[in-house]
Design a protein around this motif. Sequence first.
Motif, PDB file in Angstrom:
ATOM      1  N   ALA A  44       0.826  -1.209   0.000  1.00  0.00           N
ATOM      2  CA  ALA A  44       0.000   0.000   0.000  1.00  0.00           C
ATOM      3  C   ALA A  44       0.857   1.254   0.000  1.00  0.00           C
ATOM      4  O   ALA A  44       0.506   2.261  -0.625  1.00  0.00           O
ATOM      5  CB  ALA A  44      -0.923  -0.012   1.217  1.00  0.00           C
ATOM      6  N   MET A  45       1.986   1.213   0.691  1.00  0.00           N
ATOM      7  CA  MET A  45       2.886   2.364   0.715  1.00  0.00           C
ATOM      8  C   MET A  45       3.396   2.678  -0.687  1.00  0.00           C
ATOM      9  O   MET A  45       3.410   3.848  -1.118  1.00  0.00           O
ATOM     10  CB  MET A  45       4.069   2.092   1.656  1.00  0.00           C
ATOM     11  N   ALA A  46       3.794   1.634  -1.412  1.00  0.00           N
ATOM     12  CA  ALA A  46       4.271   1.838  -2.780  1.00  0.00           C
ATOM     13  C   ALA A  46       3.143   2.354  -3.674  1.00  0.00           C
ATOM     14  O   ALA A  46       3.338   3.275  -4.485  1.00  0.00           O
ATOM     15  CB  ALA A  46       4.824   0.525  -3.341  1.00  0.00           C
ATOM     16  N   GLY A  47       1.945   1.775  -3.536  1.00  0.00           N
ATOM     17  CA  GLY A  47       0.816   2.214  -4.340  1.00  0.00           C
ATOM     18  C   GLY A  47       0.443   3.658  -4.059  1.00  0.00           C
ATOM     19  O   GLY A  47       0.181   4.440  -4.984  1.00  0.00           O
ATOM     20  N   ALA A  48       0.423   4.050  -2.777  1.00  0.00           N
ATOM     21  CA  ALA A  48       0.052   5.412  -2.404  1.00  0.00           C
ATOM     22  C   ALA A  48       1.078   6.424  -2.898  1.00  0.00           C
ATOM     23  O   ALA A  48       0.719   7.534  -3.315  1.00  0.00           O
ATOM     24  CB  ALA A  48      -0.093   5.515  -0.888  1.00  0.00           C
ATOM     25  N   ALA A  49       2.360   6.056  -2.860  1.00  0.00           N
ATOM     26  CA  ALA A  49       3.393   6.958  -3.368  1.00  0.00           C
ATOM     27  C   ALA A  49       3.198   7.207  -4.860  1.00  0.00           C
ATOM     28  O   ALA A  49       3.308   8.348  -5.338  1.00  0.00           O
ATOM     29  CB  ALA A  49       4.777   6.362  -3.102  1.00  0.00           C
ATOM     30  N   GLY A  50       2.875   6.152  -5.599  1.00  0.00           N
ATOM     31  CA  GLY A  50       2.606   6.314  -7.026  1.00  0.00           C
ATOM     32  C   GLY A  50       1.395   7.191  -7.271  1.00  0.00           C
ATOM     33  O   GLY A  50       1.406   8.052  -8.173  1.00  0.00           O
ATOM     34  N   GLY A  51       0.338   7.008  -6.481  1.00  0.00           N
ATOM     35  CA  GLY A  51      -0.851   7.833  -6.633  1.00  0.00           C
ATOM     36  C   GLY A  51      -0.580   9.290  -6.310  1.00  0.00           C
ATOM     37  O   GLY A  51      -1.057  10.193  -7.009  1.00  0.00           O
ATOM     38  N   ALA A  52       0.193   9.554  -5.249  1.00  0.00           N
ATOM     39  CA  ALA A  52       0.498  10.930  -4.850  1.00  0.00           C
ATOM     40  C   ALA A  52       1.314  11.661  -5.920  1.00  0.00           C
ATOM     41  O   ALA A  52       1.155  12.863  -6.132  1.00  0.00           O
ATOM     42  CB  ALA A  52       1.257  10.937  -3.524  1.00  0.00           C
ATOM     43  N   LEU A  53       2.187  10.927  -6.603  1.00  0.00           N
ATOM     44  CA  LEU A  53       2.982  11.546  -7.669  1.00  0.00           C
ATOM     45  C   LEU A  53       2.112  12.047  -8.809  1.00  0.00           C
ATOM     46  O   LEU A  53       2.455  13.009  -9.500  1.00  0.00           O
ATOM     47  CB  LEU A  53       4.006  10.540  -8.211  1.00  0.00           C
ATOM     48  N   LEU A  54       0.959  11.398  -8.997  1.00  0.00           N
ATOM     49  CA  LEU A  54       0.058  11.782 -10.088  1.00  0.00           C
ATOM     50  C   LEU A  54      -1.084  12.681  -9.618  1.00  0.00           C
ATOM     51  O   LEU A  54      -1.896  13.126 -10.435  1.00  0.00           O
ATOM     52  CB  LEU A  54      -0.539  10.529 -10.740  1.00  0.00           C
ATOM     53  N   ALA A  55      -1.149  12.953  -8.307  1.00  0.00           N
ATOM     54  CA  ALA A  55      -2.301  13.671  -7.755  1.00  0.00           C
ATOM     55  C   ALA A  55      -2.489  15.050  -8.364  1.00  0.00           C
ATOM     56  O   ALA A  55      -3.614  15.486  -8.614  1.00  0.00           O
ATOM     57  CB  ALA A  55      -2.163  13.788  -6.237  1.00  0.00           C
ATOM     58  N   GLY A  64       1.752   6.769   4.838  1.00  0.00           N
ATOM     59  CA  GLY A  64       3.200   6.955   4.815  1.00  0.00           C
ATOM     60  C   GLY A  64       3.739   7.147   3.410  1.00  0.00           C
ATOM     61  O   GLY A  64       4.591   8.016   3.174  1.00  0.00           O
ATOM     62  N   GLY A  65       3.259   6.347   2.460  1.00  0.00           N
ATOM     63  CA  GLY A  65       3.727   6.480   1.079  1.00  0.00           C
ATOM     64  C   GLY A  65       3.392   7.830   0.494  1.00  0.00           C
ATOM     65  O   GLY A  65       4.242   8.485  -0.134  1.00  0.00           O
ATOM     66  N   ALA A  66       2.143   8.283   0.702  1.00  0.00           N
ATOM     67  CA  ALA A  66       1.739   9.597   0.185  1.00  0.00           C
ATOM     68  C   ALA A  66       2.486  10.719   0.901  1.00  0.00           C
ATOM     69  O   ALA A  66       2.905  11.704   0.272  1.00  0.00           O
ATOM     70  CB  ALA A  66       0.236   9.773   0.351  1.00  0.00           C
ATOM     71  N   LEU A  67       2.677  10.577   2.224  1.00  0.00           N
ATOM     72  CA  LEU A  67       3.362  11.613   2.998  1.00  0.00           C
ATOM     73  C   LEU A  67       4.801  11.800   2.533  1.00  0.00           C
ATOM     74  O   LEU A  67       5.298  12.931   2.456  1.00  0.00           O
ATOM     75  CB  LEU A  67       3.330  11.264   4.481  1.00  0.00           C
ATOM     76  N   SER A  93       8.581  15.480   0.399  1.00  0.00           N
ATOM     77  CA  SER A  93       9.705  15.751  -0.504  1.00  0.00           C
ATOM     78  C   SER A  93       9.433  16.961  -1.391  1.00  0.00           C
ATOM     79  O   SER A  93      10.360  17.603  -1.882  1.00  0.00           O
ATOM     80  CB  SER A  93       9.984  14.520  -1.388  1.00  0.00           C
ATOM     81  N   GLN A  94       8.147  17.288  -1.580  1.00  0.00           N
ATOM     82  CA  GLN A  94       7.769  18.459  -2.375  1.00  0.00           C
ATOM     83  C   GLN A  94       7.603  19.709  -1.515  1.00  0.00           C
ATOM     84  O   GLN A  94       7.250  20.774  -2.012  1.00  0.00           O
ATOM     85  CB  GLN A  94       6.453  18.170  -3.114  1.00  0.00           C
ATOM     86  N   GLY A  95       7.870  19.590  -0.213  1.00  0.00           N
ATOM     87  CA  GLY A  95       7.720  20.718   0.710  1.00  0.00           C
ATOM     88  C   GLY A  95       6.275  21.109   0.934  1.00  0.00           C
ATOM     89  O   GLY A  95       5.976  22.270   1.258  1.00  0.00           O
ATOM     90  N   ALA A  96       5.346  20.147   0.796  1.00  0.00           N
ATOM     91  CA  ALA A  96       3.914  20.448   0.853  1.00  0.00           C
ATOM     92  C   ALA A  96       3.278  20.001   2.162  1.00  0.00           C
ATOM     93  O   ALA A  96       2.144  19.518   2.179  1.00  0.00           O
ATOM     94  CB  ALA A  96       3.200  19.789  -0.327  1.00  0.00           C
ATOM     95  N   VAL A  97       4.007  20.149   3.289  1.00  0.00           N
ATOM     96  CA  VAL A  97       3.461  19.800   4.598  1.00  0.00           C
ATOM     97  C   VAL A  97       3.691  20.966   5.552  1.00  0.00           C
ATOM     98  O   VAL A  97       4.815  21.460   5.677  1.00  0.00           O
ATOM     99  CB  VAL A  97       4.123  18.528   5.175  1.00  0.00           C
TER     100      VAL A  97
END
Length: 259
Positions: free
Chosen positions: A87-98, A195-198, A203-207
Amino acid sequence: MPDISLTMIIVLCLAAAAAGWIDAVVGGGGLLLLPALLLGLPSQVPLTHALGTNKAVAIVGTTGAAVTFARKAPVDVKVASRIGLAAMAGAAGGALLAGAFQKETMTPVIMVVLLLVAAFVIFRPSFGAAPVDGPVTRQRILAAILLAGVGIGFYDGLIGPGTGTFLVLALTGLLRLDLLTASATAKIVNVGTNGGALLVFASQGAVMWRLAALMAAFNLLGGMAGARLAIKKGSGFVRMVLLTVVCALVVKLGLEQWA
Protein backbone atom coordinates in the motif's frame (compact mmCIF):
# COMPACT_ATOMS: atom_id res chain seq x y z
CA MET A 1 2.46 28.09 9.57
CA PRO A 2 -0.04 30.37 7.78
CA ASP A 3 -1.89 33.07 9.71
CA ILE A 4 -4.84 31.20 11.27
CA SER A 5 -7.02 32.43 14.14
CA LEU A 6 -6.96 30.65 17.48
CA THR A 7 -10.64 29.76 17.05
CA MET A 8 -9.96 28.08 13.71
CA ILE A 9 -7.00 26.16 15.15
CA ILE A 10 -9.29 24.82 17.90
CA VAL A 11 -11.91 23.83 15.30
CA LEU A 12 -9.25 22.04 13.22
CA CYS A 13 -7.99 20.17 16.28
CA LEU A 14 -11.50 19.03 17.21
CA ALA A 15 -12.09 17.93 13.61
CA ALA A 16 -8.82 15.97 13.76
CA ALA A 17 -9.96 14.19 16.94
CA ALA A 18 -13.33 13.26 15.43
CA ALA A 19 -11.66 12.10 12.21
CA GLY A 20 -9.28 9.91 14.21
CA TRP A 21 -12.22 8.26 15.97
CA ILE A 22 -14.06 7.56 12.69
CA ASP A 23 -10.90 6.27 11.03
CA ALA A 24 -10.15 3.87 13.87
CA VAL A 25 -13.60 2.30 13.89
CA VAL A 26 -14.19 1.83 10.17
CA GLY A 27 -12.17 4.29 8.09
CA GLY A 28 -13.39 7.40 6.31
CA GLY A 29 -11.94 10.03 8.65
CA GLY A 30 -10.77 11.95 5.60
CA LEU A 31 -14.44 12.71 5.01
CA LEU A 32 -14.11 15.18 7.89
CA LEU A 33 -10.40 16.01 8.16
CA LEU A 34 -9.56 17.12 4.62
CA PRO A 35 -12.66 19.32 4.14
CA ALA A 36 -11.93 20.95 7.51
CA LEU A 37 -8.42 21.82 6.32
CA LEU A 38 -9.68 23.10 2.98
CA LEU A 39 -12.20 25.35 4.70
CA GLY A 40 -9.98 26.43 7.59
CA LEU A 41 -6.76 27.29 5.76
CA PRO A 42 -6.31 30.68 4.07
CA SER A 43 -7.26 30.73 0.39
CA GLN A 44 -3.67 31.37 -0.72
CA VAL A 45 -2.48 28.02 0.70
CA PRO A 46 -1.98 25.57 -2.22
CA LEU A 47 -4.16 22.45 -2.40
CA THR A 48 -1.11 20.19 -2.22
CA HIS A 49 -0.22 21.69 1.18
CA ALA A 50 -3.67 20.78 2.52
CA LEU A 51 -3.26 17.25 1.14
CA GLY A 52 0.23 16.87 2.59
CA THR A 53 -0.76 18.22 6.00
CA ASN A 54 -3.79 15.92 5.99
CA LYS A 55 -1.53 12.89 5.52
CA ALA A 56 0.88 14.04 8.23
CA VAL A 57 -2.02 14.28 10.69
CA ALA A 58 -3.75 11.07 9.61
CA ILE A 59 -0.67 8.84 9.85
CA VAL A 60 -0.33 9.59 13.56
CA GLY A 61 -3.93 8.65 14.34
CA THR A 62 -3.86 5.49 12.21
CA THR A 63 -0.57 4.41 13.83
CA GLY A 64 -2.01 4.86 17.32
CA ALA A 65 -5.15 2.94 16.36
CA ALA A 66 -3.08 0.20 14.70
CA VAL A 67 -0.98 -0.29 17.84
CA THR A 68 -4.10 -0.40 20.02
CA PHE A 69 -5.77 -2.96 17.76
CA ALA A 70 -2.63 -5.09 17.43
CA ARG A 71 -2.44 -5.44 21.22
CA LYS A 72 -6.08 -6.39 21.82
CA ALA A 73 -7.60 -7.70 18.56
CA PRO A 74 -6.75 -10.96 16.70
CA VAL A 75 -4.73 -9.33 13.92
CA ASP A 76 -2.23 -11.22 11.74
CA VAL A 77 0.42 -8.50 11.90
CA LYS A 78 2.69 -10.31 9.44
CA VAL A 79 0.06 -10.43 6.69
CA ALA A 80 -1.14 -6.90 7.48
CA SER A 81 2.43 -5.59 7.24
CA ARG A 82 2.94 -7.18 3.82
CA ILE A 83 -0.23 -5.55 2.53
CA GLY A 84 0.83 -2.28 4.19
CA LEU A 85 4.19 -2.23 2.39
CA ALA A 86 2.43 -2.78 -0.93
CA ALA A 87 0.00 0.00 0.00
CA MET A 88 2.89 2.36 0.71
CA ALA A 89 4.27 1.84 -2.78
CA GLY A 90 0.82 2.21 -4.34
CA ALA A 91 0.05 5.41 -2.40
CA ALA A 92 3.39 6.96 -3.37
CA GLY A 93 2.61 6.31 -7.03
CA GLY A 94 -0.85 7.83 -6.63
CA ALA A 95 0.50 10.93 -4.85
CA LEU A 96 2.98 11.55 -7.67
CA LEU A 97 0.06 11.78 -10.09
CA ALA A 98 -2.30 13.67 -7.75
CA GLY A 99 -1.51 17.10 -9.15
CA ALA A 100 -2.42 16.09 -12.71
CA PHE A 101 -5.64 14.24 -11.90
CA GLN A 102 -9.17 15.62 -11.99
CA LYS A 103 -11.13 14.16 -9.09
CA GLU A 104 -14.45 15.14 -10.71
CA THR A 105 -14.01 12.54 -13.45
CA MET A 106 -14.03 9.70 -10.92
CA THR A 107 -16.63 11.01 -8.47
CA PRO A 108 -19.69 9.40 -10.16
CA VAL A 109 -17.91 6.04 -10.31
CA ILE A 110 -16.97 6.23 -6.63
CA MET A 111 -20.56 7.11 -5.71
CA VAL A 112 -21.95 4.08 -7.58
CA VAL A 113 -19.42 1.80 -5.89
CA LEU A 114 -20.31 3.17 -2.45
CA LEU A 115 -24.04 2.71 -3.10
CA LEU A 116 -23.41 -0.89 -4.12
CA VAL A 117 -21.34 -1.36 -0.97
CA ALA A 118 -24.16 0.02 1.21
CA ALA A 119 -26.72 -2.23 -0.49
CA PHE A 120 -24.46 -5.27 -0.05
CA VAL A 121 -23.91 -4.64 3.65
CA ILE A 122 -27.62 -3.99 4.26
CA PHE A 123 -28.85 -7.09 2.42
CA ARG A 124 -26.06 -9.36 3.67
CA PRO A 125 -26.29 -8.89 7.45
CA SER A 126 -24.08 -11.95 7.97
CA PHE A 127 -21.19 -10.30 6.05
CA GLY A 128 -18.30 -9.87 8.46
CA ALA A 129 -20.34 -11.02 11.45
CA ALA A 130 -17.82 -13.79 12.14
CA PRO A 131 -14.59 -14.98 10.52
CA VAL A 132 -14.71 -17.93 8.12
CA ASP A 133 -13.13 -21.03 9.63
CA GLY A 134 -9.94 -22.41 8.11
CA PRO A 135 -6.60 -20.95 7.05
CA VAL A 136 -6.40 -18.20 4.45
CA THR A 137 -4.82 -19.41 1.21
CA ARG A 138 -1.74 -17.85 -0.37
CA GLN A 139 -3.86 -16.89 -3.36
CA ARG A 140 -6.18 -14.84 -1.16
CA ILE A 141 -3.25 -13.15 0.57
CA LEU A 142 -1.72 -12.30 -2.82
CA ALA A 143 -5.07 -10.91 -3.99
CA ALA A 144 -5.24 -8.77 -0.83
CA ILE A 145 -1.70 -7.47 -1.43
CA LEU A 146 -2.55 -6.49 -5.01
CA LEU A 147 -6.08 -5.15 -4.48
CA ALA A 148 -6.13 -3.82 -0.93
CA GLY A 149 -2.43 -2.94 -0.96
CA VAL A 150 -1.34 -1.65 -4.35
CA GLY A 151 -4.80 -0.84 -5.75
CA ILE A 152 -6.46 0.92 -2.83
CA GLY A 153 -3.11 2.41 -1.79
CA PHE A 154 -2.79 4.01 -5.23
CA TYR A 155 -6.34 5.33 -4.92
CA ASP A 156 -5.55 6.85 -1.50
CA GLY A 157 -2.51 8.69 -2.80
CA LEU A 158 -4.40 9.90 -5.87
CA ILE A 159 -7.84 10.85 -4.48
CA GLY A 160 -8.52 9.48 -0.99
CA PRO A 161 -12.18 9.63 0.11
CA GLY A 162 -13.39 6.34 1.56
CA THR A 163 -10.00 4.61 1.55
CA GLY A 164 -10.37 3.12 5.02
CA THR A 165 -13.89 1.94 4.24
CA PHE A 166 -12.76 0.26 1.01
CA LEU A 167 -9.92 -1.41 2.89
CA VAL A 168 -12.27 -2.85 5.53
CA LEU A 169 -14.59 -4.29 2.89
CA ALA A 170 -11.77 -5.67 0.72
CA LEU A 171 -10.03 -7.32 3.67
CA THR A 172 -13.29 -8.77 4.98
CA GLY A 173 -14.04 -10.36 1.61
CA LEU A 174 -10.55 -11.43 0.55
CA LEU A 175 -9.18 -12.66 3.87
CA ARG A 176 -12.56 -13.86 5.24
CA LEU A 177 -12.27 -11.77 8.39
CA ASP A 178 -14.97 -10.46 10.67
CA LEU A 179 -15.52 -6.70 10.45
CA LEU A 180 -13.69 -5.96 13.71
CA THR A 181 -10.55 -7.85 12.66
CA ALA A 182 -10.76 -6.37 9.15
CA SER A 183 -10.97 -2.87 10.63
CA ALA A 184 -7.96 -3.60 12.83
CA THR A 185 -5.99 -4.96 9.86
CA ALA A 186 -7.02 -1.97 7.75
CA LYS A 187 -5.42 0.39 10.25
CA ILE A 188 -2.02 -1.24 9.74
CA VAL A 189 -2.46 -1.07 5.96
CA ASN A 190 -3.64 2.53 6.24
CA VAL A 191 -0.39 3.46 7.98
CA GLY A 192 1.32 2.32 4.77
CA THR A 193 -0.96 4.33 2.46
CA ASN A 194 -0.56 7.48 4.55
CA GLY A 195 3.20 6.96 4.82
CA GLY A 196 3.73 6.48 1.08
CA ALA A 197 1.74 9.60 0.19
CA LEU A 198 3.36 11.61 3.00
CA LEU A 199 6.87 10.83 1.73
CA VAL A 200 5.98 12.30 -1.65
CA PHE A 201 4.26 15.41 -0.28
CA ALA A 202 7.07 16.00 2.23
CA SER A 203 9.70 15.75 -0.50
CA GLN A 204 7.77 18.46 -2.37
CA GLY A 205 7.72 20.72 0.71
CA ALA A 206 3.91 20.45 0.85
CA VAL A 207 3.46 19.80 4.60
CA MET A 208 2.75 22.47 7.24
CA TRP A 209 4.55 20.65 10.02
CA ARG A 210 3.70 22.85 13.03
CA LEU A 211 -0.03 22.80 12.32
CA ALA A 212 0.15 19.08 11.50
CA ALA A 213 1.89 18.30 14.82
CA LEU A 214 -0.80 20.08 16.83
CA MET A 215 -3.68 18.43 14.97
CA ALA A 216 -1.94 15.05 15.05
CA ALA A 217 -2.01 14.99 18.85
CA PHE A 218 -5.80 15.27 18.80
CA ASN A 219 -6.07 12.79 15.92
CA LEU A 220 -4.04 10.29 17.95
CA LEU A 221 -6.34 10.62 20.97
CA GLY A 222 -9.41 10.18 18.77
CA GLY A 223 -7.91 7.18 17.00
CA MET A 224 -7.00 5.34 20.19
CA ALA A 225 -10.42 6.04 21.71
CA GLY A 226 -12.16 4.76 18.57
CA ALA A 227 -10.07 1.60 18.49
CA ARG A 228 -10.85 0.79 22.13
CA LEU A 229 -14.58 1.34 21.57
CA ALA A 230 -14.59 -0.85 18.45
CA ILE A 231 -12.87 -3.66 20.36
CA LYS A 232 -15.39 -3.33 23.20
CA LYS A 233 -18.51 -3.17 20.99
CA GLY A 234 -17.51 -5.74 18.35
CA SER A 235 -18.44 -6.34 14.70
CA GLY A 236 -22.08 -5.24 15.02
CA PHE A 237 -21.01 -1.78 16.10
CA VAL A 238 -18.44 -1.58 13.31
CA ARG A 239 -21.14 -2.57 10.78
CA MET A 240 -23.43 0.23 11.98
CA VAL A 241 -20.67 2.85 11.75
CA LEU A 242 -19.64 1.46 8.34
CA LEU A 243 -23.11 2.06 6.91
CA THR A 244 -23.22 5.56 8.42
CA VAL A 245 -19.85 6.50 6.91
CA VAL A 246 -20.71 5.06 3.48
CA CYS A 247 -23.97 7.04 3.36
CA ALA A 248 -22.17 10.21 4.49
CA LEU A 249 -19.54 9.72 1.77
CA VAL A 250 -22.23 9.35 -0.90
CA VAL A 251 -23.97 12.54 0.26
CA LYS A 252 -20.70 14.48 0.42
CA LEU A 253 -19.55 13.38 -3.04
CA GLY A 254 -22.99 14.06 -4.48
CA LEU A 255 -23.01 17.61 -3.10
CA GLU A 256 -19.53 18.20 -4.53
CA GLN A 257 -20.49 16.81 -7.91
CA TRP A 258 -23.67 18.81 -8.41
CA ALA A 259 -22.89 21.96 -6.44
